[in-house]
Design a protein around this motif. Structure first.
Motif, mmCIF file in Angstrom:
data_model
loop_
_atom_site.group_PDB
_atom_site.id
_atom_site.type_symbol
_atom_site.label_atom_id
_atom_site.label_comp_id
_atom_site.label_asym_id
_atom_site.label_seq_id
_atom_site.Cartn_x
_atom_site.Cartn_y
_atom_site.Cartn_z
ATOM 1 N N ALA A 186 -5.121 3.416 9.690
ATOM 2 C CA ALA A 186 -4.180 4.241 9.712
ATOM 3 C C ALA A 186 -4.378 5.861 9.974
ATOM 4 N N LYS A 187 -5.510 6.217 9.405
ATOM 5 C CA LYS A 187 -5.769 7.615 9.733
ATOM 6 C C LYS A 187 -6.409 8.108 11.035
ATOM 7 N N GLU A 188 -7.174 7.136 11.408
ATOM 8 C CA GLU A 188 -8.170 7.281 12.573
ATOM 9 C C GLU A 188 -7.496 6.873 13.925
ATOM 10 N N ASN A 189 -6.908 5.703 13.887
ATOM 11 C CA ASN A 189 -6.121 5.180 15.241
ATOM 12 C C ASN A 189 -4.743 5.564 15.241
ATOM 13 N N LEU A 190 -4.593 6.152 16.450
ATOM 14 C CA LEU A 190 -3.143 6.779 16.756
ATOM 15 C C LEU A 190 -2.286 5.535 16.632
ATOM 16 N N ASN A 191 -2.579 4.110 17.467
ATOM 17 C CA ASN A 191 -1.833 3.183 17.460
ATOM 18 C C ASN A 191 -1.603 2.714 16.392
ATOM 19 N N VAL A 192 -2.361 2.644 15.392
ATOM 20 C CA VAL A 192 -1.989 2.135 13.983
ATOM 21 C C VAL A 192 -1.204 2.843 13.154
ATOM 22 N N LYS A 193 -1.460 4.440 13.269
ATOM 23 C CA LYS A 193 -0.641 5.200 12.595
ATOM 24 C C LYS A 193 0.495 5.076 13.259
ATOM 25 N N SER A 194 0.822 5.053 14.444
ATOM 26 C CA SER A 194 2.219 4.997 14.769
ATOM 27 C C SER A 194 2.906 3.651 14.229
ATOM 28 N N ALA A 195 2.250 2.450 14.355
ATOM 29 C CA ALA A 195 3.106 1.236 13.862
ATOM 30 C C ALA A 195 3.275 1.705 12.210
ATOM 31 N N PHE A 196 2.194 2.102 11.500
ATOM 32 C CA PHE A 196 2.606 2.589 10.192
ATOM 33 C C PHE A 196 3.380 3.378 9.848
ATOM 34 N N LEU A 197 3.729 4.432 10.635
ATOM 35 C CA LEU A 197 4.963 5.334 10.548
ATOM 36 C C LEU A 197 6.469 4.614 10.995
ATOM 37 N N HIS A 198 6.333 3.670 11.806
ATOM 38 C CA HIS A 198 7.440 2.867 12.146
ATOM 39 C C HIS A 198 7.803 2.224 11.125
ATOM 40 N N VAL A 199 7.044 1.387 10.390
ATOM 41 C CA VAL A 199 7.242 0.479 9.365
ATOM 42 C C VAL A 199 7.783 1.382 8.135
ATOM 43 N N LEU A 200 7.148 2.698 7.718
ATOM 44 C CA LEU A 200 7.431 3.253 6.961
ATOM 45 C C LEU A 200 9.116 3.903 7.129
ATOM 46 N N GLY A 201 9.219 4.210 8.290
ATOM 47 C CA GLY A 201 10.817 4.526 8.776
ATOM 48 C C GLY A 201 11.766 3.312 8.573
ATOM 49 N N ASP A 202 11.277 1.999 8.731
ATOM 50 C CA ASP A 202 11.960 0.878 8.637
ATOM 51 C C ASP A 202 12.246 0.696 7.048
ATOM 52 N N LEU A 203 11.032 1.002 6.222
ATOM 53 C CA LEU A 203 11.042 0.953 4.753
ATOM 54 C C LEU A 203 12.155 1.991 4.321
ATOM 55 N N LEU A 204 12.254 3.165 4.772
ATOM 56 C CA LEU A 204 13.255 4.102 4.378
ATOM 57 C C LEU A 204 14.424 3.897 4.659
ATOM 58 N N GLY A 205 14.717 3.169 5.832
ATOM 59 C CA GLY A 205 16.028 2.881 6.202
ATOM 60 C C GLY A 205 16.609 1.623 5.171
ATOM 61 N N SER A 206 15.890 0.700 4.803
ATOM 62 C CA SER A 206 16.130 -0.311 3.711
ATOM 63 C C SER A 206 16.459 0.447 2.552
#
Length: 189
Positions: free
Chosen positions: A32-52
């Motif tokens: 999640a820290k090195e790969n921009l794609n994984v970091k983006s997916a992780f932040l997307h999931v965190l956004g969904d988590l915050l939404g919940s």
């Protein structure tokens, strides 16, 4: 507007929260820290988590106090957090697409470390850019003093590359070694 059904909202939000916690945990174990794609997916999931979480808090406020306005307020707060994190991802992606310099590398420090090698008299055309988030590249011309003492250019090249890797962790390095009085001659026809 239709009234919000608080109990149904809590049930759906808790299910979403649990799923997002599992997915966030899986993604955080990876790159999640090195790969921009994984970091983006992780932040997307965190956004969904915050939404919940926001939906759960809004549902509790609706059930206990009848504050139907809590749902859109929670949505706006979560949206602002998602825009903020998305903006940072967009800046990083733009830097990669524009082949920008990695933020963690100081060109002046690289230049000074190369100038500390006694045989090197000058450095020019030093370029550092990112091909991908994990793949920075460096090219440079180093000028050595022409002298009567022989210089093993392969050994010098190895020292230059080791010096660069020590200060930058860049693996893709192209160095051109030139003599101090290097003159490119025109081809004769």
């Amino acid at each position: 507007p239709q009234p919000v059904i608080g109990k149904g909202m809590i049930i759906i939000s808790v299910i979403g929260l649990l799923i997002n916690i599992v997915v966030a945990w899986i993604l955080s174990r990876g790159q999640a820290k090195e790969n921009l794609n994984v970091k983006s997916a992780f932040l997307h999931v965190l956004g969904d988590l915050l939404g919940s979480v926001g939906a759960i808090v809004a549902a509790i406020l609706i059930i206990l106090f009848g504050w139907y306005i809590a749902d859109p307020i929670a949505s706006m707060i979560v949206s602002a957090l998602i825009v903020y994190s998305g903006w940072n991802i967009l800046k990083e992606a733009t830097n990669i697409l524009m082949e920008g310099k990695p933020r963690n590398i100081d060109i002046d420090e690289v230049t000074q470390s190369l100038k500390s090698i006694p045989e090197i008299k000058e450095i020019h055309d030093l370029h550092i850019w990112m091909i991908t988030n994990e793949f920075p590249a460096l090219t440079a011309h180093v000028v050595i003093e022409n002298s009567t003492l022989p210089i093993d250019r392969d050994i010098l090249l190895e020292r230059v590359i080791k010096t660069i890797r020590k200060h930058t962790n860049i693996e893709h390095i192209t160095i051109q070694i030139e003599g101090h009085n290097f003159i490119l001659e025109e081809p004769k026809c």
